[in-house]
Design a protein around this motif. Structure first.
Motif, PDB file in Angstrom:
ATOM      1  N   GLU A  58      37.617  29.129 -14.435  1.00  0.00           N
ATOM      2  CA  GLU A  58      37.618  29.949 -13.220  1.00  0.00           C
ATOM      3  C   GLU A  58      37.061  29.189 -12.022  1.00  0.00           C
ATOM      4  O   GLU A  58      37.657  29.178 -10.937  1.00  0.00           O
ATOM      5  CB  GLU A  58      36.798  31.221 -13.442  1.00  0.00           C
ATOM      6  N   GLY A  59      35.922  28.539 -12.215  1.00  0.00           N
ATOM      7  CA  GLY A  59      35.306  27.800 -11.117  1.00  0.00           C
ATOM      8  C   GLY A  59      36.158  26.632 -10.664  1.00  0.00           C
ATOM      9  O   GLY A  59      36.351  26.409  -9.464  1.00  0.00           O
ATOM     10  N   LYS A  62      39.197  27.950  -8.795  1.00  0.00           N
ATOM     11  CA  LYS A  62      38.855  28.412  -7.445  1.00  0.00           C
ATOM     12  C   LYS A  62      38.734  27.239  -6.477  1.00  0.00           C
ATOM     13  O   LYS A  62      39.223  27.291  -5.351  1.00  0.00           O
ATOM     14  CB  LYS A  62      37.527  29.189  -7.463  1.00  0.00           C
ATOM     15  N   TYR A  63      38.058  26.191  -6.946  1.00  0.00           N
ATOM     16  CA  TYR A  63      37.872  25.031  -6.066  1.00  0.00           C
ATOM     17  C   TYR A  63      39.208  24.360  -5.769  1.00  0.00           C
ATOM     18  O   TYR A  63      39.490  24.018  -4.618  1.00  0.00           O
ATOM     19  CB  TYR A  63      36.913  24.030  -6.695  1.00  0.00           C
ATOM     20  N   PHE A  65      42.213  25.611  -5.811  1.00  0.00           N
ATOM     21  CA  PHE A  65      43.028  26.467  -4.941  1.00  0.00           C
ATOM     22  C   PHE A  65      42.533  26.412  -3.499  1.00  0.00           C
ATOM     23  O   PHE A  65      43.321  26.258  -2.559  1.00  0.00           O
ATOM     24  CB  PHE A  65      43.003  27.908  -5.452  1.00  0.00           C
ATOM     25  N   SER A  66      41.224  26.521  -3.326  1.00  0.00           N
ATOM     26  CA  SER A  66      40.634  26.489  -1.986  1.00  0.00           C
ATOM     27  C   SER A  66      40.871  25.155  -1.297  1.00  0.00           C
ATOM     28  O   SER A  66      41.209  25.100  -0.110  1.00  0.00           O
ATOM     29  CB  SER A  66      39.125  26.763  -2.063  1.00  0.00           C
ATOM     30  N   ASN A 133      36.637  36.843  -2.398  1.00  0.00           N
ATOM     31  CA  ASN A 133      36.017  35.987  -3.414  1.00  0.00           C
ATOM     32  C   ASN A 133      35.975  34.513  -3.010  1.00  0.00           C
ATOM     33  O   ASN A 133      35.269  33.717  -3.628  1.00  0.00           O
ATOM     34  CB  ASN A 133      36.775  36.112  -4.745  1.00  0.00           C
ATOM     35  N   TYR A 134      36.751  34.178  -1.978  1.00  0.00           N
ATOM     36  CA  TYR A 134      36.842  32.774  -1.563  1.00  0.00           C
ATOM     37  C   TYR A 134      36.132  32.512  -0.230  1.00  0.00           C
ATOM     38  O   TYR A 134      36.126  31.382   0.245  1.00  0.00           O
ATOM     39  CB  TYR A 134      38.308  32.357  -1.427  1.00  0.00           C
ATOM     40  N   LEU A 137      33.245  29.871  -0.334  1.00  0.00           N
ATOM     41  CA  LEU A 137      33.802  28.555  -0.659  1.00  0.00           C
ATOM     42  C   LEU A 137      34.567  27.969   0.525  1.00  0.00           C
ATOM     43  O   LEU A 137      34.431  26.783   0.856  1.00  0.00           O
ATOM     44  CB  LEU A 137      34.729  28.682  -1.869  1.00  0.00           C
ATOM     45  N   GLN A 187      28.034  27.689 -13.727  1.00  0.00           N
ATOM     46  CA  GLN A 187      29.180  28.182 -12.959  1.00  0.00           C
ATOM     47  C   GLN A 187      28.760  28.715 -11.599  1.00  0.00           C
ATOM     48  O   GLN A 187      29.559  28.740 -10.659  1.00  0.00           O
ATOM     49  CB  GLN A 187      29.896  29.286 -13.752  1.00  0.00           C
ATOM     50  N   LEU A 190      29.023  26.494  -8.168  1.00  0.00           N
ATOM     51  CA  LEU A 190      30.314  26.113  -7.581  1.00  0.00           C
ATOM     52  C   LEU A 190      30.159  25.770  -6.105  1.00  0.00           C
ATOM     53  O   LEU A 190      30.740  24.803  -5.615  1.00  0.00           O
ATOM     54  CB  LEU A 190      31.333  27.236  -7.753  1.00  0.00           C
ATOM     55  N   TRP A 191      29.357  26.551  -5.388  1.00  0.00           N
ATOM     56  CA  TRP A 191      29.162  26.300  -3.954  1.00  0.00           C
ATOM     57  C   TRP A 191      28.460  24.960  -3.714  1.00  0.00           C
ATOM     58  O   TRP A 191      28.735  24.269  -2.738  1.00  0.00           O
ATOM     59  CB  TRP A 191      28.366  27.446  -3.316  1.00  0.00           C
TER      60      TRP A 191
END
Length: 199
Positions: A58-59, A62-63, A65-66, A133-134, A137, A187, A190-191
């Motif tokens: 998941e983490g 997310k990264y 995709f961002s 949720n993004y 990030l 997790q 992530l930031w």
């Protein structure tokens, strides 16, 4: 008369003595570039498995995709300035005054698209286009857009000073990779990973 014409034509072919063109060694530049490319290939082999394990699917997703979304904004902020800047500055190797003038003109010109890109980027974040949720990030990754303005690699490339550029990049990336192992532990970090990768 014929001798004067020959002398004049030869004089026109000679480069101006006040602006000597110092040709850098292609061999050295190739070695510097090779070292840097090898560094970029080897280090991720060590870091990527660690990041994937710590951040999880998941983490990591997310990264990825961002960052893929961010790429469009950094491309717009740059607008081909690096290629143009490198070509223009390379024309005046040895002329520090002319290069300095061009350097600041390019930075000022690049400030405008960078600022416009940031405004659009923050507006889209505010409207929730990227999803709640993004938000955090995407805000952290905005550092990459700001970095476009401060990126002066084109100056070293134009002057064929690959050694300085490679050493600088290796030191920065080495510290980044070390920081990942020190600060990214769960997790929830992530930031932190996004921040380290953006600096």
């Amino acid at each position: 008369m014929g001798e004067k014409i020959v002398e004049n034509s030869l004089a026109l072919r000679e480069p101006p003595k006040s602006f000597p063109h110092k040709k850098k060694s292609l061999g050295k530049n190739y070695i510097y570039n090779l070292i840097y490319q090898l560094f970029l290939l080897i280090v991720p082999i060590i870091v990527t498995p660690y990041v994937a394990r710590v951040l999880g699917d998941e983490g990591s997703g997310k990264y990825s995709f961002s960052f893929s979304l961010l790429t469009y904004f950094t491309l717009f902020a740059n607008l081909g300035f690096s290629t143009y800047a490198q070509r223009e500055i390379a024309k005046y190797q040895g002329d520090k005054e002319k290069q300095s003038k061009l350097f600041w003109e390019i930075l000022v010109s690049r400030f405008i698209p960078t600022l416009i890109t940031l405004l659009i980027y923050f507006i889209l974040i505010g409207l929730g286009v990227f999803g709640e949720n993004y938000t955090t990030l995407m805000l952290i990754l905005a550092i990459n857009i700001v970095a476009v303005f401060f990126d002066i690699a084109f100056f070293f490339q134009a002057n064929e000073e690959f050694g300085k550029m490679v050493i600088n990049n290796i030191i920065i990336k080495a510290f980044s990779f070390i920081a990942i192992f020190i600060f990214v532990k769960t997790q929830e970090d992530l930031w932190k990973y996004a921040l380290i990768q953006s600096i």
